[in-house]
Design an enzyme around this catalytic site. Structure first.
Site, PDB file in Angstrom:
ATOM      1  N   LYS A   1      32.887 -60.372  24.239  1.00 45.40           N
ATOM      2  CA  LYS A   1      32.069 -59.783  23.173  1.00 45.40           C
ATOM      3  C   LYS A   1      31.338 -60.863  22.373  1.00 45.40           C
ATOM      4  CE  LYS A   1      32.729 -56.388  19.413  1.00 45.40           C
ATOM      5  NZ  LYS A   1      33.760 -55.480  18.843  1.00 45.40           N
TER       6      LYS A   1
ATOM      7  N   ASP B   1      36.161 -47.932  21.360  1.00 50.78           N
ATOM      8  CA  ASP B   1      36.149 -49.160  20.569  1.00 50.78           C
ATOM      9  C   ASP B   1      36.161 -50.318  21.557  1.00 50.78           C
ATOM     10  OD1 ASP B   1      36.654 -51.401  19.047  1.00 50.78           O
ATOM     11  OD2 ASP B   1      38.574 -50.708  18.241  1.00 50.78           O
TER      12      ASP B   1
ATOM     13  N   ASP C   1      37.348 -55.188   7.602  1.00 49.68           N
ATOM     14  CA  ASP C   1      37.688 -55.106   9.025  1.00 49.68           C
ATOM     15  C   ASP C   1      37.726 -56.509   9.626  1.00 49.68           C
ATOM     16  OD1 ASP C   1      37.834 -54.790  11.753  1.00 49.68           O
ATOM     17  OD2 ASP C   1      36.200 -53.354  11.916  1.00 49.68           O
TER      18      ASP C   1
ATOM     19  N   GLU D   1      31.852 -50.322  13.303  1.00 46.80           N
ATOM     20  CA  GLU D   1      33.312 -50.233  13.329  1.00 46.80           C
ATOM     21  C   GLU D   1      33.922 -49.858  11.973  1.00 46.80           C
ATOM     22  OE1 GLU D   1      34.257 -53.929  15.301  1.00 46.80           O
ATOM     23  OE2 GLU D   1      33.377 -53.183  17.161  1.00 46.80           O
TER      24      GLU D   1
HETATM   25  N1  LIG Z   1      51.025 -58.957  13.960  1.00 48.68           N
HETATM   26  C1  LIG Z   1      49.883 -59.610  13.954  1.00 48.68           C
HETATM   27  N2  LIG Z   1      49.714 -60.682  13.156  1.00 48.68           N
HETATM   28  C2  LIG Z   1      48.567 -61.374  13.157  1.00 48.68           C
HETATM   29  N3  LIG Z   1      47.527 -61.085  13.937  1.00 48.68           N
HETATM   30  C3  LIG Z   1      47.635 -60.033  14.751  1.00 48.68           C
HETATM   31  C4  LIG Z   1      48.789 -59.238  14.807  1.00 48.68           C
HETATM   32  N4  LIG Z   1      48.598 -58.249  15.714  1.00 48.68           N
HETATM   33  C5  LIG Z   1      47.363 -58.434  16.210  1.00 48.68           C
HETATM   34  N5  LIG Z   1      46.780 -59.514  15.648  1.00 48.68           N
HETATM   35  C6  LIG Z   1      45.468 -60.084  15.958  1.00 48.68           C
HETATM   36  O1  LIG Z   1      44.472 -59.099  15.808  1.00 48.68           O
HETATM   37  C7  LIG Z   1      43.411 -59.400  16.692  1.00 48.68           C
HETATM   38  C8  LIG Z   1      43.032 -58.166  17.443  1.00 48.68           C
HETATM   39  O2  LIG Z   1      42.682 -57.197  16.536  1.00 48.68           O
HETATM   40  P1  LIG Z   1      41.810 -55.970  16.951  1.00 48.68           P
HETATM   41  O3  LIG Z   1      42.379 -55.318  18.137  1.00 48.68           O
HETATM   42  O4  LIG Z   1      41.579 -55.166  15.745  1.00 48.68           O
HETATM   43  O5  LIG Z   1      40.476 -56.742  17.344  1.00 48.68           O
HETATM   44  P2  LIG Z   1      39.325 -56.287  18.309  1.00 48.68           P
HETATM   45  O6  LIG Z   1      38.960 -54.888  17.964  1.00 48.68           O
HETATM   46  O7  LIG Z   1      39.680 -56.576  19.688  1.00 48.68           O
HETATM   47  O8  LIG Z   1      38.186 -57.287  17.884  1.00 48.68           O
HETATM   48  P3  LIG Z   1      36.801 -57.066  17.140  1.00 48.68           P
HETATM   49  O9  LIG Z   1      36.927 -55.826  16.329  1.00 48.68           O
HETATM   50  O10 LIG Z   1      36.659 -58.292  16.309  1.00 48.68           O
HETATM   51  O11 LIG Z   1      35.804 -56.991  18.213  1.00 48.68           O
HETATM   52  C9  LIG Z   1      43.857 -60.504  17.610  1.00 48.68           C
HETATM   53  O12 LIG Z   1      43.285 -61.712  17.183  1.00 48.68           O
HETATM   54  C10 LIG Z   1      45.348 -60.488  17.400  1.00 48.68           C
HETATM   55  O13 LIG Z   1      45.909 -61.779  17.618  1.00 48.68           O
HETATM   56 MG   LIG Z   2      37.843 -54.024  16.396  1.00 51.81          MG
END
Ligand SMILES: Nc1ncnc2c1ncn2[C@@H]1O[C@H](COP(=O)(O)OP(=O)(O)OP(=O)(O)O)[C@@H](O)[C@H]1O
Ligand SMILES: [Mg+2]
Ligand SMILES: [Zn+2]
Lengths: 621, 244
Positions: free
Chosen positions: A72, A8, A193, A171
């Site tokens: 990204k 991922d 998502d 995803e």
């Molecule tokens: N407890 C929480 N409350 C609010 N937001 C959160 C919390 N924990 C994580 N996040 C937010 O979730 C986001 C990251 O999520 P995730 O890891 O699913 O995204 P990613 O896979 O990196 O991004 P994408 O899928 O969009 O490319 C960040 O913006 C983070 O600040």
């Molecule tokens: Mg993601």
């Protein structure tokens, strides 16, 4: 052949997972720090070495000009596309950028696929450490709403990281795969998502057949630039504004403080998902402190407009699937930003159904990728994923109008054949412009590529060239052409509008191999020198002890003159080899010195000397 | 840049298998060795799915067929096969998806049937109302004009809400009327479908069946044109109502 993994590649975090055959379920692989989440942050040292993950994230604060996050957002995009983001994200775009963005990190310049490849290489090394085996094939996930250029850029990143990308999987679909396995669900499922940088909604139908379970995507929609990042930026803009007003301080000149502040605000945002209040205490460059307390209600009021932007795509996806909210049997939440309670409330209200969030929303996408990787690897055939292309594919026709040839939400692989002919006498080429998007005019759609069909000169309208446009199972376009008059296949040189050409990737690969070779050489030389130094020290120490014991520099019974000469000659030869860069020569001279001191060692009682001379490793001495 | 539709050709009855050299049969896989076979350049969607060219299709049966073939032809099955087999699978599975997409909806199904037989002619004057609709279209345009005049943004004096409401009611009525018409056209298509299916069943034995089929195709073509005209009307009324 090495292992196959699922990755991922997220905006904020990236993960790598595999299918644990013994346990029969997927698992994420931890890095050296024990964490499965790898921050998608890359930093470049002054000496050119690349730092990825947690270590790079801490450099956001100390060396912001050498460090990049959320790359990204730049994948598969041109300079003109990202202008509005440049106001918010500290991307340092190189002036030389054209149809591929080039980002400056310290002294060097990289394309987004290269930067992403550093993240992939890091994850690959996690998995190789975990398996003690090479990892060379991967399924990588992409936002469902990624267009062709963004997908191609992701695939390029995989290639640059030395991975054969077996498939790009959307995803939300990957998440559904992980959930389906977990929960044995049937029926119509909506996957919402909301991650760090992208929002996707996918509507799936889960079908049981005699052969196994089919995961058929009915429709997908989204926004590739809508995520937790935007909530952060909203908070950051507000805080910077308050600091300007209350403290009379413009943080423009203090990028380190901006990053500190951003970090503190993100922490507060996360806290507000569990607590009713959160506070930020931020020392400012002028010695004062910015103090701010938020209530959850205030936060929700601030981000509501951003969250509202997710509902348009949800409605579109439902309409395209021919369904109403009430027809959905299960709702699944994916992505870290779905931890925000307001997001959960909105989704629950819309579907009138409590959404599922049993699986860790950070890991579920990687787990699904691992399942798909296993399907592709072992050919276990009890699960089949039928995904769709998120955007309509079209070609430009007269007057800049787009003729759609593959509609959005078509199951992939999908194809369309079109016949082309000449418009004027003796025309030798037909120009074709391929686009993606839902708008009527080419100018409003996303340009994917251009190419020219060759035709033999002749009267207008006589030529017949058939072009086949095919979107493969990763959602990437392939084009082939055939001259029907001559029945000849024609090779088409597609010029991507926003992507690296094959030649550019080859070049980057060669460069990275050359760099890797150079890095390898340098390390070998350093290691050989260190080892030689240690042996020299030990030898000289023994020689002087021997000399002291026998009362004179030469000719003692323990150290005959010719042996002493042989040892001295070997020492001199080693020293001169150490002055050069040839590590094989250094190693050879070390061996010779070992040999010259062998008879000596046999007679020696000195433990240190004997252990050094019998060629033990430096670290053992 | 010009583009034309493609024309259909029948799938070759049997070819020699690229892998084992024995006649492979006409299926997706060789009858002798089971290897996937290359796809003829122009394969008819009906033939590909193993269906007669009937226009009345049970949607559930069609979907089952689609799923059955998906299990066999999807590229997932071929990641470890040779490069050329991977290409064949890609060609076959994309054709499968294209075929399902074209045939699952009755309107796109008949459109496909006609265009693959070279019988689909979109009206030369797409914007021209079919004669039997002229009167109603004329009325509709009047109401639409009234509605536009009522909009202050168009320079017209803002009228009182009662008048606007009256126009809206007229438009709503017009929309219902045209939706009704659309239903009638769909009914007409359905009747043509069963006629077509009957001639098809009689196909090989009845002399003159070919001519009968041509006539039916021409009528279906004309009905499709009328349908798309009415559909556009409904959409534009809908749009005006939403904007008003
Ligand atoms: N407890 C929480 N409350 C609010 N937001 C959160 C919390 N924990 C994580 N996040 C937010 O979730 C986001 C990251 O999520 P995730 O890891 O699913 O995204 P990613 O896979 O990196 O991004 P994408 O899928 O969009 O490319 C960040 O913006 C983070 O600040
Ligand atoms: Mg993601
Ligand atoms: Zn065979």
């Amino acid at each position: 052949m090495g292992r196959t993994v699922g990755i991922d590649l997220g905006t904020t975090y990236s993960l790598i997972a595999y299918l644990d055959q013994a346990a029969g379920r997927p698992g994420c692989i931890p890095g050296p720090l024990g964490d499965t989440l790898c921050p998608s942050v890359v930093s470049v040292d002054a000496d050119g070495s690349i730092v990825v993950g947690e270590a790079a994230r801490s450099r956001l604060l100390t060396q912001p000009a050498r460090t990049i996050y959320s790359v990204k957002r730049l994948m598969g995009r041109g300079v003109a596309d990202v202008q509005s983001e440049l106001k918010i994200f500290p991307f340092r775009i190189d002036a030389g950028s054209q149809n591929v963005i080039r980002v400056r990190l310290g002294e060097k310049v990289f394309t987004p696929p290269e930067i992403s490849s550093f993240i992939l290489k890091e994850l690959k090394s996690w998995a190789e450490r975990f398996f003690r085996e090479s990892v060379d094939r991967a399924v990588i996930t992409v936002p469902a709403y990624f267009n062709d250029a963004q997908r191609q850029a992701t695939k390029d990143a995989g290639r640059l990281a030395g991975l054969e990308v077996l498939r790009l999987v959307n995803e939300p679909t990957a998440a559904a795969l992980a959930y389906g396995l977990h929960e044995q669900r049937r029926g119509r499922v909506a996957v919402y998502d909301f991650g760090g940088g992208t929002f996707d909604i996918s509507i799936l139908k889960l079908i049981s057949t005699g052969e196994g379970d089919i995961y058929q995507v009915l429709a997908t929609n989204g926004d590739t630039h809508l995520g937790g990042d935007d909530l952060d930026n909203q908070l950051l803009a507000m805080a910077r504004n308050e600091i300007r007003i209350r403290h009379g301080l413009d943080l423009e000149q203090h990028p380190e403080t901006v990053q500190e502040l951003r970090k503190a605000l993100i922490a507060a945002k996360h806290e507000l998902s569990f607590a009713e209040r959160a506070a930020v205490l931020m020392p400012l460059p002028d010695g004062s402190t910015y103090v701010r307390e938020f209530s959850r209600a205030e936060f929700e009021g601030m981000v509501q407009p951003i969250l509202d932007r997710t509902m348009g795509p949800v409605q579109m996806a439902l309409a395209d699937a021919g369904l109403k909210a009430a027809d959905i049997d299960e709702v699944v939440l994916v992505g870290g930003s779905t931890r925000v309670p307001l997001v959960r409330r909105m989704v629950e209200q819309f579907f009138r159904r409590r959404p599922h969030a049993e699986l860790n929303p950070d890991e579920v996408v990687a787990l699904g990728a691992a399942i798909q990787a296993d399907i592709l690897e072992s050919g276990v055939k009890n699960m089949l994923l039928l995904d769709v292309t998120p955007l309509s594919l079209g070609i430009e026709t007269m007057g800049g109008v787009v003729a759609k040839i593959i509609p959005r939400n078509s199951t992939i692989p999908a194809s369309a054949q079109e016949m082309f002919t000449t418009g004027v006498d003796n025309q030798t080429g037909i120009d074709i412009h391929v686009l993606q998007g839902e708008r009527e005019l080419a100018a409003d759609c996303r340009s994917l590529a251009r190419f020219q069909l060759r035709v033999p000169p002749g009267p207008a309208g006589l030529a017949r060239v058939e072009v086949k446009f095919l979107i493969d199972a990763s959602g990437i376009l392939q084009v082939s052409a055939r001259d029907l008059k001559s029945s000849q296949e024609q090779s088409v040189e597609v010029q991507p509008s926003y992507g690296l050409t094959d030649a550019e990737i080859e070049h980057m690969l060669e460069e990275s191999i050359e760099n890797a070779e150079r890095d390898f050489n340098v390390r070998q030389v350093i290691e050989a020198r260190v080892e030689a130094e240690a042996i020299l020290r030990a030898t000289e120490k023994s020689l002087s002890e021997l000399a002291a014991a026998s009362g004179g520099p030469a000719g003692s019974p323990e150290l005959p003159a010719e042996e002493r000469h042989a040892v001295d000659a070997a020492i001199t030869a080693l020293r001169s080899a150490m002055a050069g860069d040839d590590y094989t020569l250094i190693r050879a001279r070390v061996d010779e010195l070992n040999k010259a001191t062998m008879p000596l060692a046999e007679r020696m009682m000195n433990r240190v000397l004997s252990s050094a001379l019998s060629g033990k490793r430096v670290s053992d001495i | 840049m010009n583009s034309e539709g493609t024309s259909a050709a029948k799938i070759a009855d049997s070819t020699i298998c690229w892998s084992c050299g024995v006649p492979s049969g006409s299926g997706h896989f060789c009858e002798a060795c089971g290897k996937i076979q290359p796809l003829a350049r122009e394969t008819n969607h009906f033939a590909f799915l193993g269906l007669p060219r009937k226009l009345t299709i049970d949607p559930e049966a069609l979907e089952r067929r689609f799923h059955q073939l998906s299990w066999k032809l999807h590229p997932d099955n071929f990641t470890r096969a040779s490069e050329c087999e991977r290409e064949m699978a890609l060609a076959r599975s994309s054709q499968l998806n294209d075929a399902f997409r074209a045939l699952r909806d009755p309107v796109s199904r008949v459109e496909y049937l006609l265009s693959s037989a070279g019988m689909r002619r979109e009206g030369q004057h797409k914007q021209q109302a079919p004669p039997e609709l002229l009167e109603e279209v004329f009325e509709l345009n009047e109401s639409l004009d009234e509605l536009r005049e009522g909009r202050p943004s168009d320079g017209g004096a803002a009228r009182n809400s009662e008048e606007t409401a009256a126009v809206r009611r007229k438009l709503e009525a017009a929309r219902l009327n045209f939706e009704d018409r659309l239903g009638q056209v769909d009914g007409e298509l359905e009747r043509l479908f069963s006629k077509w299916d009957k001639t098809l069943a009689a196909g090989g034995v009845t002399p003159g069946a070919g001519d009968e089929q041509k006539k039916l195709m021409a009528r279906m073509n004309e009905t499709l044109n009328r349908r798309s005209y009415i559909r556009n009307l409904v959409a534009s009324v809908q749009k005006e109502l939403e904007e008003a």
